[in-house]
Design a protein around this motif. Structure first.
Motif, PDB file in Angstrom:
ATOM      1  N   SER A  15       0.866  -1.181   0.000  1.00 10.40           N
ATOM      2  CA  SER A  15       0.000   0.000   0.000  1.00 10.40           C
ATOM      3  C   SER A  15       0.897   1.223   0.000  1.00 10.40           C
ATOM      4  N   GLY A  16       0.335   2.374  -0.178  1.00 13.76           N
ATOM      5  CA  GLY A  16       1.098   3.623  -0.219  1.00 13.76           C
ATOM      6  C   GLY A  16       1.807   3.896   1.089  1.00 13.76           C
ATOM      7  N   ASP A  17       1.164   3.630   2.242  1.00 14.04           N
ATOM      8  CA  ASP A  17       1.785   3.874   3.553  1.00 14.04           C
ATOM      9  C   ASP A  17       2.969   2.944   3.772  1.00 14.04           C
ATOM     10  N   THR A  18       2.807   1.679   3.400  1.00 10.41           N
ATOM     11  CA  THR A  18       3.881   0.705   3.568  1.00 10.41           C
ATOM     12  C   THR A  18       5.063   1.076   2.691  1.00 10.41           C
ATOM     13  N   LEU A  19       4.785   1.524   1.498  1.00 11.08           N
ATOM     14  CA  LEU A  19       5.839   1.934   0.577  1.00 11.08           C
ATOM     15  C   LEU A  19       6.577   3.145   1.121  1.00 11.08           C
ATOM     16  N   THR A  20       5.865   4.103   1.682  1.00 12.80           N
ATOM     17  CA  THR A  20       6.490   5.302   2.257  1.00 12.80           C
ATOM     18  C   THR A  20       7.354   4.915   3.449  1.00 12.80           C
ATOM     19  N   THR A  21       6.862   4.031   4.304  1.00 17.70           N
ATOM     20  CA  THR A  21       7.628   3.586   5.471  1.00 17.70           C
ATOM     21  C   THR A  21       8.882   2.846   5.036  1.00 17.70           C
ATOM     22  N   SER A  22       8.769   1.983   4.061  1.00 15.95           N
ATOM     23  CA  SER A  22       9.937   1.253   3.562  1.00 15.95           C
ATOM     24  C   SER A  22      10.957   2.216   2.967  1.00 15.95           C
ATOM     25  N   TYR A  23      10.482   3.225   2.258  1.00 16.99           N
ATOM     26  CA  TYR A  23      11.378   4.221   1.663  1.00 16.99           C
ATOM     27  C   TYR A  23      12.078   4.996   2.768  1.00 16.99           C
ATOM     28  N   GLN A  24      11.361   5.377   3.811  1.00 13.82           N
ATOM     29  CA  GLN A  24      11.959   6.118   4.922  1.00 13.82           C
ATOM     30  C   GLN A  24      12.978   5.242   5.662  1.00 13.82           C
ATOM     31  N   ASP A  25      12.633   3.965   5.868  1.00 11.20           N
ATOM     32  CA  ASP A  25      13.571   3.050   6.521  1.00 11.20           C
ATOM     33  C   ASP A  25      14.849   2.907   5.693  1.00 11.20           C
ATOM     34  N   ALA A  26      14.690   2.825   4.387  1.00  9.58           N
ATOM     35  CA  ALA A  26      15.850   2.705   3.498  1.00  9.58           C
ATOM     36  C   ALA A  26      16.694   3.967   3.555  1.00  9.58           C
ATOM     37  N   GLU A  27      16.029   5.143   3.593  1.00 11.78           N
ATOM     38  CA  GLU A  27      16.774   6.406   3.685  1.00 11.78           C
ATOM     39  C   GLU A  27      17.542   6.494   4.992  1.00 11.78           C
ATOM     40  N   GLU A  28      16.901   6.065   6.103  1.00 12.16           N
ATOM     41  CA  GLU A  28      17.582   6.081   7.397  1.00 12.16           C
ATOM     42  C   GLU A  28      18.771   5.116   7.403  1.00 12.16           C
ATOM     43  N   ALA A  29      18.571   3.944   6.825  1.00 13.65           N
ATOM     44  CA  ALA A  29      19.669   2.975   6.750  1.00 13.65           C
ATOM     45  C   ALA A  29      20.809   3.525   5.910  1.00 13.65           C
ATOM     46  N   LEU A  30      20.474   4.203   4.838  1.00 12.92           N
ATOM     47  CA  LEU A  30      21.493   4.807   3.977  1.00 12.92           C
ATOM     48  C   LEU A  30      22.223   5.918   4.712  1.00 12.92           C
ATOM     49  N   SER A  31      21.493   6.732   5.467  1.00 14.43           N
ATOM     50  CA  SER A  31      22.123   7.802   6.250  1.00 14.43           C
ATOM     51  C   SER A  31      23.063   7.220   7.297  1.00 14.43           C
ATOM     52  N   ARG A  32      22.610   6.173   7.980  1.00 15.90           N
ATOM     53  CA  ARG A  32      23.478   5.536   8.981  1.00 15.90           C
ATOM     54  C   ARG A  32      24.728   4.947   8.323  1.00 15.90           C
ATOM     55  N   ALA A  33      24.531   4.351   7.164  1.00 13.30           N
ATOM     56  CA  ALA A  33      25.675   3.771   6.444  1.00 13.30           C
ATOM     57  C   ALA A  33      26.662   4.867   6.039  1.00 13.30           C
ATOM     58  N   LYS A  34      26.139   6.029   5.602  1.00 12.77           N
ATOM     59  CA  LYS A  34      27.019   7.150   5.221  1.00 12.77           C
ATOM     60  C   LYS A  34      27.779   7.653   6.445  1.00 12.77           C
ATOM     61  N   LEU A  35      27.074   7.789   7.593  1.00  9.83           N
ATOM     62  CA  LEU A  35      27.740   8.239   8.814  1.00  9.83           C
ATOM     63  C   LEU A  35      28.828   7.252   9.236  1.00  9.83           C
ATOM     64  N   THR A  36      28.505   5.974   9.155  1.00  7.84           N
ATOM     65  CA  THR A  36      29.491   4.944   9.500  1.00  7.84           C
ATOM     66  C   THR A  36      30.688   5.033   8.559  1.00  7.84           C
ATOM     67  N   ALA A  37      30.428   5.227   7.284  1.00 10.23           N
ATOM     68  CA  ALA A  37      31.522   5.334   6.308  1.00 10.23           C
ATOM     69  C   ALA A  37      32.374   6.566   6.597  1.00 10.23           C
ATOM     70  N   GLU A  38      31.742   7.695   6.937  1.00 14.49           N
ATOM     71  CA  GLU A  38      32.503   8.914   7.245  1.00 14.49           C
ATOM     72  C   GLU A  38      33.348   8.728   8.493  1.00 14.49           C
ATOM     73  N   ARG A  39      32.742   8.107   9.535  1.00 12.18           N
ATOM     74  CA  ARG A  39      33.506   7.852  10.765  1.00 12.18           C
ATOM     75  C   ARG A  39      34.680   6.919  10.473  1.00 12.18           C
ATOM     76  N   THR A  40      34.397   5.889   9.714  1.00 11.72           N
ATOM     77  CA  THR A  40      35.451   4.930   9.373  1.00 11.72           C
ATOM     78  C   THR A  40      36.566   5.623   8.595  1.00 11.72           C
ATOM     79  N   GLU A  41      36.201   6.511   7.696  1.00  8.21           N
ATOM     80  CA  GLU A  41      37.201   7.242   6.911  1.00  8.21           C
ATOM     81  C   GLU A  41      38.040   8.138   7.819  1.00  8.21           C
ATOM     82  N   ARG A  42      37.384   8.819   8.783  1.00  4.22           N
ATOM     83  CA  ARG A  42      38.129   9.678   9.714  1.00  4.22           C
ATOM     84  C   ARG A  42      39.080   8.852  10.570  1.00  4.22           C
ATOM     85  N   VAL A  43      38.584   7.717  11.075  1.00  5.81           N
ATOM     86  CA  VAL A  43      39.434   6.856  11.893  1.00  5.81           C
ATOM     87  C   VAL A  43      40.597   6.325  11.052  1.00  5.81           C
ATOM     88  N   GLY A  44      40.301   5.910   9.831  1.00  7.75           N
ATOM     89  CA  GLY A  44      41.353   5.413   8.945  1.00  7.75           C
ATOM     90  C   GLY A  44      42.400   6.476   8.655  1.00  7.75           C
TER      91      GLY A  44
END
Length: 120
Positions: A15-44
């Motif tokens: 449904s439209g709500d489920t699709l929006t929630t999945s999209y938001q979850d994916a965006e949050e996961a992507l943001s967390r992955a970017k933050l993790t990558a940036e932290r990892t790059e700084r530590v490296g």
């Protein structure tokens, strides 16, 4: 219908709500992955900087050890030269003492010979 053909193809229909929630979850996961990558790059980057500093310290220590080794070699040679000079002087003193003892013995011999009538 379109929903039936999508189900038959193995796709879940959302449904439209489920699709929006999945999209938001994916965006949050992507943001967390970017933050993790940036932290990892700084530590490296920090680790690489630290390793570079430690490498320079090790190279400096190696140069210092080489210089110390060279100085120890020179010191060893100097000590060897001093011992050789000492041995020469000792032999010279022993020789001088032997010559003086011989002269004293000869003088004593003449003195005693003249004292006891060895006449000459």
């Amino acid at each position: 219908s379109a929903c039936a053909s999508a189900r038959n193809a193995g796709f879940a229909v959302m449904s439209g709500d489920t699709l929006t929630t999945s999209y938001q979850d994916a965006e949050e996961a992507l943001s967390r992955a970017k933050l993790t990558a940036e932290r990892t790059e700084r530590v490296g980057a920090h680790v690489l900087g630290t390793l570079g500093d430690q490498r320079q310290q090790l190279l400096g220590a190696a140069d210092g050890l080489e210089a110390a080794d060279h100085e120890l070699g020179r010191t060893k040679q100097t000590i060897s030269d001093l011992f050789a000079r000492l041995a020469r002087r000792r032999r010279c003193l022993i020789g001088t003492a032997a010559v003086l003892a011989l002269i004293a013995a000869v003088l004593l011999y003449w003195k005693l010979r003249n004292a006891f009538g060895g006449g000459g």
